[in-house]
Design a protein around this motif. Sequence first.
Motif, mmCIF file in Angstrom:
data_model
loop_
_atom_site.group_PDB
_atom_site.id
_atom_site.type_symbol
_atom_site.label_atom_id
_atom_site.label_comp_id
_atom_site.label_asym_id
_atom_site.label_seq_id
_atom_site.Cartn_x
_atom_site.Cartn_y
_atom_site.Cartn_z
ATOM 1 N N HIS A 1 0.828 -1.208 0.000
ATOM 2 C CA HIS A 1 0.000 0.000 0.000
ATOM 3 C C HIS A 1 0.861 1.255 0.000
ATOM 4 O O HIS A 1 0.637 2.178 -0.783
ATOM 5 C CB HIS A 1 -0.936 -0.016 1.212
ATOM 6 C CG HIS A 1 -1.935 1.093 1.206
ATOM 7 N ND1 HIS A 1 -2.340 1.739 0.050
ATOM 8 C CD2 HIS A 1 -2.619 1.690 2.216
ATOM 9 C CE1 HIS A 1 -3.225 2.665 0.344
ATOM 10 N NE2 HIS A 1 -3.404 2.658 1.661
ATOM 11 N N GLY A 2 1.872 1.290 0.890
ATOM 12 C CA GLY A 2 2.752 2.452 0.927
ATOM 13 C C GLY A 2 3.485 2.643 -0.383
ATOM 14 O O GLY A 2 3.680 3.770 -0.854
ATOM 15 N N VAL B 1 4.341 5.323 -5.581
ATOM 16 C CA VAL B 1 4.440 5.295 -7.042
ATOM 17 C C VAL B 1 3.360 6.175 -7.672
ATOM 18 O O VAL B 1 3.627 6.916 -8.631
ATOM 19 C CB VAL B 1 4.361 3.843 -7.560
ATOM 20 C CG1 VAL B 1 4.343 3.812 -9.081
ATOM 21 C CG2 VAL B 1 5.542 3.029 -7.041
ATOM 22 N N LEU B 2 2.136 6.120 -7.144
ATOM 23 C CA LEU B 2 1.064 6.972 -7.671
ATOM 24 C C LEU B 2 1.431 8.451 -7.578
ATOM 25 O O LEU B 2 1.268 9.213 -8.537
ATOM 26 C CB LEU B 2 -0.237 6.723 -6.899
ATOM 27 C CG LEU B 2 -1.064 5.501 -7.287
ATOM 28 C CD1 LEU B 2 -2.220 5.329 -6.307
ATOM 29 C CD2 LEU B 2 -1.611 5.629 -8.710
ATOM 30 N N GLU C 1 -1.881 13.198 -16.600
ATOM 31 C CA GLU C 1 -2.060 11.834 -17.099
ATOM 32 C C GLU C 1 -1.643 10.815 -16.040
ATOM 33 O O GLU C 1 -0.927 11.146 -15.089
ATOM 34 C CB GLU C 1 -1.256 11.630 -18.388
ATOM 35 C CG GLU C 1 0.249 11.455 -18.208
ATOM 36 C CD GLU C 1 1.016 12.764 -18.119
ATOM 37 O OE1 GLU C 1 2.263 12.734 -18.130
ATOM 38 O OE2 GLU C 1 0.354 13.827 -18.009
ATOM 39 N N ASP C 2 -2.083 9.572 -16.242
ATOM 40 C CA ASP C 2 -1.723 8.524 -15.291
ATOM 41 C C ASP C 2 -0.400 7.871 -15.713
ATOM 42 O O ASP C 2 0.320 8.392 -16.565
ATOM 43 C CB ASP C 2 -2.850 7.499 -15.154
ATOM 44 C CG ASP C 2 -3.184 6.811 -16.477
ATOM 45 O OD1 ASP C 2 -2.353 6.819 -17.404
ATOM 46 O OD2 ASP C 2 -4.301 6.256 -16.584
ATOM 47 N N LEU C 3 -0.107 6.700 -15.149
ATOM 48 C CA LEU C 3 1.185 6.046 -15.372
ATOM 49 C C LEU C 3 1.181 5.062 -16.540
ATOM 50 O O LEU C 3 2.156 4.324 -16.716
ATOM 51 C CB LEU C 3 1.614 5.323 -14.094
ATOM 52 C CG LEU C 3 2.175 6.216 -12.978
ATOM 53 C CD1 LEU C 3 2.174 5.470 -11.648
ATOM 54 C CD2 LEU C 3 3.582 6.682 -13.322
ATOM 55 N N ALA C 4 0.143 5.042 -17.323
ATOM 56 C CA ALA C 4 0.062 4.092 -18.442
ATOM 57 C C ALA C 4 1.263 4.246 -19.367
ATOM 58 O O ALA C 4 1.583 5.348 -19.823
ATOM 59 C CB ALA C 4 -1.226 4.318 -19.221
ATOM 60 N N GLY C 5 1.954 3.130 -19.614
ATOM 61 C CA GLY C 5 3.096 3.134 -20.511
ATOM 62 C C GLY C 5 4.382 3.654 -19.909
ATOM 63 O O GLY C 5 5.421 3.683 -20.586
ATOM 64 N N PRO D 1 6.685 -4.921 -7.350
ATOM 65 C CA PRO D 1 5.984 -5.225 -8.604
ATOM 66 C C PRO D 1 4.469 -5.257 -8.460
ATOM 67 O O PRO D 1 3.749 -4.823 -9.363
ATOM 68 C CB PRO D 1 6.551 -6.590 -9.011
ATOM 69 C CG PRO D 1 7.189 -7.146 -7.792
ATOM 70 C CD PRO D 1 7.628 -5.992 -6.970
ATOM 71 N N LYS D 2 3.982 -5.766 -7.327
ATOM 72 C CA LYS D 2 2.533 -5.770 -7.097
ATOM 73 C C LYS D 2 2.007 -4.343 -7.023
ATOM 74 O O LYS D 2 0.960 -4.006 -7.614
ATOM 75 C CB LYS D 2 2.207 -6.532 -5.815
ATOM 76 C CG LYS D 2 0.748 -6.483 -5.395
ATOM 77 C CD LYS D 2 -0.151 -7.266 -6.317
ATOM 78 C CE LYS D 2 -0.111 -8.733 -6.004
ATOM 79 N NZ LYS D 2 -1.146 -9.503 -6.752
ATOM 80 N N ALA D 3 2.733 -3.475 -6.337
ATOM 81 C CA ALA D 3 2.316 -2.071 -6.231
ATOM 82 C C ALA D 3 2.344 -1.391 -7.590
ATOM 83 O O ALA D 3 1.476 -0.577 -7.912
ATOM 84 C CB ALA D 3 3.226 -1.330 -5.255
ATOM 85 N N GLY D 4 3.359 -1.728 -8.386
ATOM 86 C CA GLY D 4 3.436 -1.162 -9.724
ATOM 87 C C GLY D 4 2.230 -1.538 -10.570
ATOM 88 O O GLY D 4 1.690 -0.712 -11.321
#
Length: 666
Positions: A219-220, A225-226, A237-241, A257-260
């Motif tokens: 979660h942290g 990352v967000l 824009e979001d993190l797409a790509g 990787p799960k958070a990503g």
Amino acid sequence: MTFQDQIKQGIPNELPSIKVYNRAVNHAPKRKDILSKAEKELAIRNALRYFDKKHHAVLSKEFAEELKEYGRIYMYRFRPDYKMYARPINEFPGKCEQAKAIMHMIQNNLDDAVAQHPHELITYGGNGAVFQNWAQYLLAMQYLSELEEDQTLVMYSGHSMGMFPSHRNAPRVVVTNGMMIPNYSKQDDWEKFNALGVTQYGQMTAGSFMYIGPQGIVHGTTITVLNAGRKIAKNGEDLAGKLFLTSGLGGMSGAQPKAGNIAGCITVCAEVNPKITEIRLSQGWIDEKITDLNSLVSRVQKAKENEEVVSIAYLGNIVEVWEKFAEENLYVDLGSDQTSLHNPWAGGYYPVGISFEDANEMMANNPELFKEKVQESLRRQTIAINKHTAKGTYFFDYGNAFLLEASRAGADIMAENGIDFRYPSYVQDIMGPMCFDYGFGPFRWVCTSADPTDLEKTDTIACEVLEELMKNSPIEIQQQMADNIQWIKGAQENKLVVGSQARILYADAEGRMKIAEAFNNAVKTNLISAPIVLGRDHHDVSGTDSPYRETSNIYDGSQFTADMAIQNVIGDSFRGATWVSIHNGGGVGWGEVINGGFGMVLDGSIEAEKRLKSMLFWDVNNGIARRNWARNEGATFAIKRAMEVEPKLKVTLPNLVDDSLLQDLF
């Protein structure tokens, strides 16, 4: 003998058979030979005091061999035959529910699916230990099975000193880990005194029995990352790509990787340990594994073109990835590192150009050369990172002491003033000003029934509470509330549970108290079938004093003091915590941090409701008050709001100084 009988037996009177060393299990690396002959004899003497004298002749030779072979005395012979996992609370023997809940948490920390080196009693971080040896585990579990509601078990670095008379409202267990005299808190001091069997590195939630698997940091990491993505966004824009490059899949770092995936980016995470990589792949925490750099480049280019959301593990050294991506002009949007650099010379970081096996051998048999290779590797890694950041990559230290150890290695990591680092800590840029200053931190809970349906009910309850609170929340915390509601709604589908039926949720004091009260009522009315354990990571608003991580956004000079963490644990202990812990060391290293934690059992009683309101309010606002005094704007806002809610709270507010008054004074 039944499981309950084995627990109540403690250290057996007769020697169990010798255990076969299971090489399929991920084991801790051999620790370096640091003790003198006299100190080795003392280590054996210290270990033998757990056992009847009739066994000393056999065990002295056995423990001497372990010390020679592994650098530590783990007492493998005494590792229980029963499976280690978070059993339903009613399967544990005991005289009080609180003690049985603690046993539930201890066994979760040592679960093969959870622990990094389970046979060495290490949960995560390379050296984050629950106990120093198996005799300590057996003794602690026996004491907990006998503990009554007017007693407190006192634990010194894994050793159960004993049960002392107290009272019902006192903590059932008080834990200290690695609390050294300050001048004996260097890395080699840990090696020496841990080898002697007199102290241990409890990390944060390992030695305080509150680890909930990599979910604890997912979660942290997701929030980090967000918000890092929001910092680099050109048009919202979001993190797409976009590509997030990092390293480390063991323990806490395995959450990346799960958070990503949850944050919606492409994640590449390098890891040198094949066993850990396979574990994360089998658990579904990574989507793909690649072992060739050219294949990795092609795969990432394709993911970028298609704006995929995918997590890729590269089995190899992170330095090679940074260098290869620079060579191929492959743009990295976000970069970090989460190898265990708090433990750089004993398996926390592996140097480039040396195989995993050879590095482990060098670490134990030629530690000075190993240190040279680590520092050489850090210099190379920094050069490669600097090439990427010159093109626009946003790189941040993820609180693993990367910047600190890189600077000690002579890497080009310092800012122009020669004092600060070139890159920020994620706490400085993200978690501090956006979360900790406002009181948001990693609140967590565990369903001791071990029933997934109970966890699902708690998710629903927590979401309903947050949605109601958000209706009247000030604009300053609306984003945090929205992110957390989105998180809890996706918790089930993201399959975050590894080990105990647990959940983490970033919440402020009001949110924690309201959610906890609702949980307590659910236990009272049997909507939830067994007690719930509340806790948090020590990586929180007020639990930890750590100048290079948790308190790195404290700029009044007090980031090097440890008053907050000590006050936190003292205050929690008399406000109703079921157990409390205070540790030297943590995510950034032995001697670099003091951190405190707690556990609280909600059994549906009126007493539990009183305790949760008193303790949770203090546990958060202690840190907000300190951050406010450091002149952190968000914390001043948050503590003023807390004083409006609670008339008995009166906190000293800072008077701000006009900068122009100081310009010509010196």
